[in-house]
Design a protein around this motif. Structure first.
Motif, PDB file in Angstrom:
ATOM      1  N   ARG A 156       0.834  -1.201   0.000  1.00  0.00           N
ATOM      2  CA  ARG A 156       0.000   0.000   0.000  1.00  0.00           C
ATOM      3  C   ARG A 156       0.872   1.254   0.000  1.00  0.00           C
ATOM      4  O   ARG A 156       0.607   2.206  -0.742  1.00  0.00           O
ATOM      5  N   LYS A 157       1.921   1.240   0.814  1.00  0.00           N
ATOM      6  CA  LYS A 157       2.834   2.374   0.903  1.00  0.00           C
ATOM      7  C   LYS A 157       3.500   2.639  -0.444  1.00  0.00           C
ATOM      8  O   LYS A 157       3.561   3.792  -0.904  1.00  0.00           O
ATOM      9  N   GLN A 158       3.992   1.586  -1.096  1.00  0.00           N
ATOM     10  CA  GLN A 158       4.664   1.736  -2.383  1.00  0.00           C
ATOM     11  C   GLN A 158       3.718   2.295  -3.443  1.00  0.00           C
ATOM     12  O   GLN A 158       4.077   3.188  -4.221  1.00  0.00           O
ATOM     13  N   GLU A 159       2.498   1.788  -3.466  1.00  0.00           N
ATOM     14  CA  GLU A 159       1.516   2.246  -4.451  1.00  0.00           C
ATOM     15  C   GLU A 159       1.147   3.706  -4.209  1.00  0.00           C
ATOM     16  O   GLU A 159       1.045   4.495  -5.157  1.00  0.00           O
ATOM     17  N   ASN A 160       0.941   4.072  -2.952  1.00  0.00           N
ATOM     18  CA  ASN A 160       0.560   5.448  -2.636  1.00  0.00           C
ATOM     19  C   ASN A 160       1.691   6.430  -2.931  1.00  0.00           C
ATOM     20  O   ASN A 160       1.455   7.549  -3.414  1.00  0.00           O
ATOM     21  N   GLU A 161       2.918   6.018  -2.645  1.00  0.00           N
ATOM     22  CA  GLU A 161       4.052   6.897  -2.930  1.00  0.00           C
ATOM     23  C   GLU A 161       4.227   7.084  -4.431  1.00  0.00           C
ATOM     24  O   GLU A 161       4.584   8.167  -4.904  1.00  0.00           O
ATOM     25  N   ALA A 162       3.937   6.015  -5.208  1.00  0.00           N
ATOM     26  CA  ALA A 162       4.082   6.091  -6.656  1.00  0.00           C
ATOM     27  C   ALA A 162       3.029   7.006  -7.281  1.00  0.00           C
ATOM     28  O   ALA A 162       3.301   7.730  -8.242  1.00  0.00           O
ATOM     29  N   THR A 163       1.836   6.986  -6.731  1.00  0.00           N
ATOM     30  CA  THR A 163       0.743   7.765  -7.321  1.00  0.00           C
ATOM     31  C   THR A 163       0.673   9.194  -6.781  1.00  0.00           C
ATOM     32  O   THR A 163       0.254  10.105  -7.493  1.00  0.00           O
ATOM     33  N   SER A 164       1.098   9.383  -5.511  1.00  0.00           N
ATOM     34  CA  SER A 164       0.949  10.710  -4.896  1.00  0.00           C
ATOM     35  C   SER A 164       2.240  11.506  -4.881  1.00  0.00           C
ATOM     36  O   SER A 164       2.211  12.726  -4.650  1.00  0.00           O
ATOM     37  N   GLY A 165       3.368  10.829  -5.081  1.00  0.00           N
ATOM     38  CA  GLY A 165       4.643  11.517  -4.998  1.00  0.00           C
ATOM     39  C   GLY A 165       5.036  11.868  -3.588  1.00  0.00           C
ATOM     40  O   GLY A 165       5.930  12.682  -3.365  1.00  0.00           O
ATOM     41  N   ARG A 166       4.369  11.248  -2.599  1.00  0.00           N
ATOM     42  CA  ARG A 166       4.681  11.515  -1.200  1.00  0.00           C
ATOM     43  C   ARG A 166       6.107  11.087  -0.890  1.00  0.00           C
ATOM     44  O   ARG A 166       6.582  10.070  -1.368  1.00  0.00           O
ATOM     45  N   ARG A 167       6.785  11.854  -0.062  1.00  0.00           N
ATOM     46  CA  ARG A 167       8.170  11.534   0.281  1.00  0.00           C
ATOM     47  C   ARG A 167       8.260  10.176   0.964  1.00  0.00           C
ATOM     48  O   ARG A 167       7.479   9.878   1.871  1.00  0.00           O
ATOM     49  N   PRO A 168       9.207   9.326   0.544  1.00  0.00           N
ATOM     50  CA  PRO A 168       9.378   8.027   1.205  1.00  0.00           C
ATOM     51  C   PRO A 168       9.929   8.211   2.607  1.00  0.00           C
ATOM     52  O   PRO A 168      10.537   9.222   2.940  1.00  0.00           O
ATOM     53  N   GLY A 169       9.707   7.217   3.435  1.00  0.00           N
ATOM     54  CA  GLY A 169      10.272   7.242   4.773  1.00  0.00           C
ATOM     55  C   GLY A 169       9.375   7.848   5.831  1.00  0.00           C
ATOM     56  O   GLY A 169       9.726   7.845   7.006  1.00  0.00           O
ATOM     57  N   LEU A 170       8.203   8.372   5.443  1.00  0.00           N
ATOM     58  CA  LEU A 170       7.298   8.929   6.444  1.00  0.00           C
ATOM     59  C   LEU A 170       6.576   7.830   7.212  1.00  0.00           C
ATOM     60  O   LEU A 170       6.096   8.053   8.317  1.00  0.00           O
ATOM     61  N   THR A 171       6.474   6.652   6.604  1.00  0.00           N
ATOM     62  CA  THR A 171       5.892   5.504   7.293  1.00  0.00           C
ATOM     63  C   THR A 171       6.826   4.314   7.134  1.00  0.00           C
ATOM     64  O   THR A 171       7.538   4.195   6.130  1.00  0.00           O
ATOM     65  N   GLU A 172       6.812   3.439   8.137  1.00  0.00           N
ATOM     66  CA  GLU A 172       7.561   2.194   8.043  1.00  0.00           C
ATOM     67  C   GLU A 172       6.799   1.127   8.820  1.00  0.00           C
ATOM     68  O   GLU A 172       5.991   1.446   9.700  1.00  0.00           O
ATOM     69  N   TYR A 173       7.073  -0.133   8.482  1.00  0.00           N
ATOM     70  CA  TYR A 173       6.295  -1.226   9.058  1.00  0.00           C
ATOM     71  C   TYR A 173       7.198  -2.351   9.547  1.00  0.00           C
ATOM     72  O   TYR A 173       8.220  -2.658   8.934  1.00  0.00           O
ATOM     73  N   HIS A 174       6.801  -2.969  10.672  1.00  0.00           N
ATOM     74  CA  HIS A 174       7.550  -4.070  11.248  1.00  0.00           C
ATOM     75  C   HIS A 174       6.585  -5.142  11.740  1.00  0.00           C
ATOM     76  O   HIS A 174       5.495  -4.831  12.242  1.00  0.00           O
ATOM     77  N   CYS A 175       7.017  -6.381  11.627  1.00  0.00           N
ATOM     78  CA  CYS A 175       6.236  -7.494  12.166  1.00  0.00           C
ATOM     79  C   CYS A 175       6.742  -7.804  13.561  1.00  0.00           C
ATOM     80  O   CYS A 175       7.929  -8.108  13.752  1.00  0.00           O
ATOM     81  N   SER A 176       5.866  -7.703  14.553  1.00  0.00           N
ATOM     82  CA  SER A 176       6.265  -7.935  15.928  1.00  0.00           C
ATOM     83  C   SER A 176       5.027  -8.218  16.770  1.00  0.00           C
ATOM     84  O   SER A 176       3.899  -7.987  16.332  1.00  0.00           O
ATOM     85  N   THR A 177       5.238  -8.737  17.980  1.00  0.00           N
ATOM     86  CA  THR A 177       4.115  -8.979  18.887  1.00  0.00           C
ATOM     87  C   THR A 177       4.237  -8.030  20.073  1.00  0.00           C
ATOM     88  O   THR A 177       3.626  -6.976  20.105  1.00  0.00           O
ATOM     89  N   ASP A 178       5.041  -8.396  21.056  1.00  0.00           N
ATOM     90  CA  ASP A 178       5.221  -7.500  22.198  1.00  0.00           C
ATOM     91  C   ASP A 178       6.705  -7.223  22.455  1.00  0.00           C
ATOM     92  O   ASP A 178       7.117  -6.940  23.572  1.00  0.00           O
ATOM     93  N   ASN A 179       7.512  -7.285  21.399  1.00  0.00           N
ATOM     94  CA  ASN A 179       8.939  -6.964  21.485  1.00  0.00           C
ATOM     95  C   ASN A 179       9.282  -6.106  20.272  1.00  0.00           C
ATOM     96  O   ASN A 179       9.769  -6.592  19.261  1.00  0.00           O
ATOM     97  N   PHE A 180       9.033  -4.798  20.383  1.00  0.00           N
ATOM     98  CA  PHE A 180       9.138  -3.906  19.232  1.00  0.00           C
ATOM     99  C   PHE A 180      10.597  -3.626  18.864  1.00  0.00           C
ATOM    100  O   PHE A 180      11.428  -3.447  19.746  1.00  0.00           O
ATOM    101  N   PRO A 181      10.898  -3.561  17.573  1.00  0.00           N
ATOM    102  CA  PRO A 181      12.266  -3.245  17.133  1.00  0.00           C
ATOM    103  C   PRO A 181      12.538  -1.745  17.189  1.00  0.00           C
ATOM    104  O   PRO A 181      12.977  -1.126  16.228  1.00  0.00           O
ATOM    105  N   LEU A 182      12.282  -1.154  18.357  1.00  0.00           N
ATOM    106  CA  LEU A 182      12.430   0.292  18.547  1.00  0.00           C
ATOM    107  C   LEU A 182      13.215   0.558  19.817  1.00  0.00           C
ATOM    108  O   LEU A 182      13.134  -0.189  20.797  1.00  0.00           O
ATOM    109  N   SER A 183      13.941   1.671  19.823  1.00  0.00           N
ATOM    110  CA  SER A 183      14.728   2.057  20.988  1.00  0.00           C
ATOM    111  C   SER A 183      13.829   2.616  22.087  1.00  0.00           C
ATOM    112  O   SER A 183      12.698   3.055  21.841  1.00  0.00           O
ATOM    113  N   ASP A 184      14.349   2.614  23.300  1.00  0.00           N
ATOM    114  CA  ASP A 184      13.631   3.222  24.422  1.00  0.00           C
ATOM    115  C   ASP A 184      13.360   4.693  24.123  1.00  0.00           C
ATOM    116  O   ASP A 184      14.197   5.394  23.547  1.00  0.00           O
TER     117      ASP A 184
END
Length: 242
Positions: A60-88
């Motif tokens: 969805r992100k790729q399609e929307n960026e291609a059609t709208s010209g929105r800057r990449p990197g404003l959204t990102e996605y990760h598969c996780s349950t209760d151990n997020f790949p994010l810093s404190d």
């Protein structure tokens, strides 16, 4: 979904929350994640435990960026349950939109969100309200799956209803207590009215008339019967944190 999305994010906009970096916990196909950015967030990070949904979100992100010209990197996605790949303390706010009722461990998930929130950062939890007279997730009874909205089920004693509900359902005070028990300071308990996008059996004219009345209903005690409860809380500031 657009009507519901605009209504719910409109509430967050009025609260002055849509800025900075947001975590969309349980992002599904990324609809709300992208909308958070469109409504004012600087960046949004979507996390979901199902890889197929993350794949849909990235497509969805790729399609929307291609059609709208929105800057990449404003959204990102990760598969996780209760151990997020994010810093404190790496995000400014977090959204759990109809998600908490599905997770296996409410406290573990909320505490993981608390970990990645900066001190003073906000969490918005929206989950089913037992005052609403229909259980939208349906129920499982005698080996059968009843997927349609089940009337009166939320009002029955929890000792029985919890055994047949397809997802948890909370009285407003229960949802508040679950969030507070994870170490958050509660700032607001509000209600989210149904917009009836999925109740196709209702006459369109009735739905249109009801939606015009929603701003008025929001100001009356009838809002208590909203389809969901909204809890706004924040991670305590340094020194008050525990």
């Amino acid at each position: 979904m657009e009507v519901n999305l605009n209504y719910r994010l409109g509430k967050l906009k009025k609260m002055g929350l849509l800025r900075g970096v947001w975590l969309d916990c349980g992002c599904a196909d990324g609809g709300y994640t992208e909308a958070l950015v469109a409504w004012g967030a600087a960046r949004a990070i979507g996390i979901d435990p199902e890889q197929s949904r993350i794949d849909q979100a990235n497509l969805r992100k790729q399609e929307n960026e291609a059609t709208s010209g929105r800057r990449p990197g404003l959204t990102e996605y990760h598969c996780s349950t209760d151990n997020f790949p994010l810093s404190d303390a790496s995000v400014d706010a977090a959204l759990m939109n109809e998600v908490l009722e599905h997770v296996s461990d409410e406290t573990a998930t909320l505490r993981e969100i608390r970990r990645v929130l900066r001190p003073g950062g906000h969490i918005v939890v929206i989950s089913p309200n037992r005052w609403f007279p229909f259980e939208g997730h349906g129920m499982q009874f005698l080996g059968r799956d009843f997927g349609f909205p089940v009337p009166v089920l939320p009002w029955l004693p929890s000792a029985w209803s919890s055994r047949v509900m397809a997802a948890r359902n909370y009285w407003p005070h229960e949802l508040r207590e679950v969030v507070a028990a994870a170490g958050f300071e509660i700032e607001l308990v509000d209600y989210v009215l149904p917009v009836f996008e999925y109740y196709r059996w209702l006459p369109k004219s009735a739905i249109s008339a009801y939606r015009r009345m929603m701003p008025l209903i929001e100001k009356t005690p009838l809002r208590k019967f909203g389809v969901s409860t909204l809890v706004l809380a924040r991670r305590p500031l340094e020194g008050a944190d525990r």
